[in-house]
Motif scaffolding. Structure first.
Motif: not given
Ligand SMILES: [Zn+2]
Length: 316
Positions: A239-240, A165-168, A159-160, A176-177
């Motif tokens: 995470l929240g 943001g940072l590359p996954c 889930m973005r 979120i990872e």
């Protein structure tokens, strides 16, 4: 009524005979034949055959594997570390075994086990986030595991939450990872170390060992080091926020946090809860779900895979 559950992990394949109450009455495990898809199938067949020989009354076997599994619990569309691409795994196993077989995603199996027998057992709607090296997810909605139309739903780690943001590893950005995983915790701990102040102990440990490890951070957390606690607070805040968005969609009564990082318990849950309340739509008027730690730490995949297979074999 007993069923067999098999959990294909990165380093080991675990199998067990599981009762309808979620108890494991017999277990086996072997090292995962790395990178050899055929040898993995052989190992799973051998394990099911040997468990079935000792427990001839088992009604089904469920196999949990990482990756995308179709909604019919039959085909592995894709696994990250095994060369399965559109692999008809259920058919391959069924032709060699005299038992009802189903295939499920490993995070979904673990989530189902928590829902049936663990931290989510009192809820009808549960969302689980597994905070390991990456972030896994499982959704139970109105007492059913939510697989999605194609079977690939519940991939909550991707889930973005940060635009651009940072590359996954999945090819997208801002998942979120990259902000809420064990790997992200190490990156954030490094940032806290760079800032000085409360990060002094983290910086010192990093200087001594060259780079921070998960073990370093968890040791500092256990001793209450303020820098490590701050890193976990930032992780929990991401995470929240993610949980608040998930609440707007799924409205679970309980969020379950599993995986190694969740072993820090309330140190993780407190910032998760705080960020959740801050980012919740219509806050103040939305009933507050529970935030709890998973209960079936090591066996969840085996127990969940067995239970899903048992239900599949007996429900229809
Ligand atoms: Zn991703």
């Amino acid at each position: 009524m007993q069923a067999i559950g098999i959990d294909i992990g990165g380093t080991k394949i675990a199998g067990g005979v599981v009762t309808e109450f979620g108890e494991i009455v017999d277990e086996e495990r072997v090292a995962t034949p790395a990178g050899d898809a055929g040898a993995i199938v052989d190992a799973v067949v051998d394990m099911i055959t040997s468990l079935q020989a000792r427990h001839p009354g088992v009604v089904a076997a469920g196999v949990a594997a990482p990756g995308f599994i179709d909604a019919a619990q039959s085909t592995v569309y894709y696994t990250p570390n095994i060369a399965w691409r559109n692999e008809p795994l259920r058919a391959r196993l069924s032709e060699r075994l005299d038992l009802h077989i189903t295939i499920d995603n490993d995070a979904n199996a673990a989530g189902w086990a928590e829902f049936r027998f663990g931290a989510g057992r009192l809820a009808s709607d549960m969302t689980m986030l597994t905070i390991g090296t990456g972030v896994g997810g499982a959704i139970v909605a109105q007492d059913r595991l939510l697989r999605g139309g194609f079977g690939t739903g519940g991939e909550l780690g991707h889930m973005r939450i940060v635009p651009d943001g940072l590359p996954c590893g999945c090819g997208a950005r801002g998942c979120i990872e990259q902000y809420g995983s064990g790997r992200a915790l190490l990156r954030i701990a490094g940032e806290v170390a760079d800032e000085g102040g409360v990060g002094r102990a983290l910086a010192q440990l990093r200087d001594e060992s060259g780079e921070l490890s998960g073990h370093d951070v968890s040791t500092l957390l256990q001793s209450g080091d303020p820098g490590a606690v701050e890193a976990l607070r930032r992780l929990g805040t991401w995470l929240g926020q993610a949980a608040a968005s998930l609440s707007a969609i799924l409205d679970p009564q309980v969020f379950v946090f599993g995986g190694g990082v969740a072993q820090s318990g309330e140190l993780l849950l407190a910032p998760v809860r705080a960020a959740y309340l801050e980012h919740l739509p219509a806050r103040g008027y939305h009933p507050e779900p529970e935030f709890v730690i998973a209960e079936l730490v090591n066996d969840a995949g085996v127990v969940g895979a067995a239970d899903l297979a048992r239900l599949h074999a007996t429900d229809r």
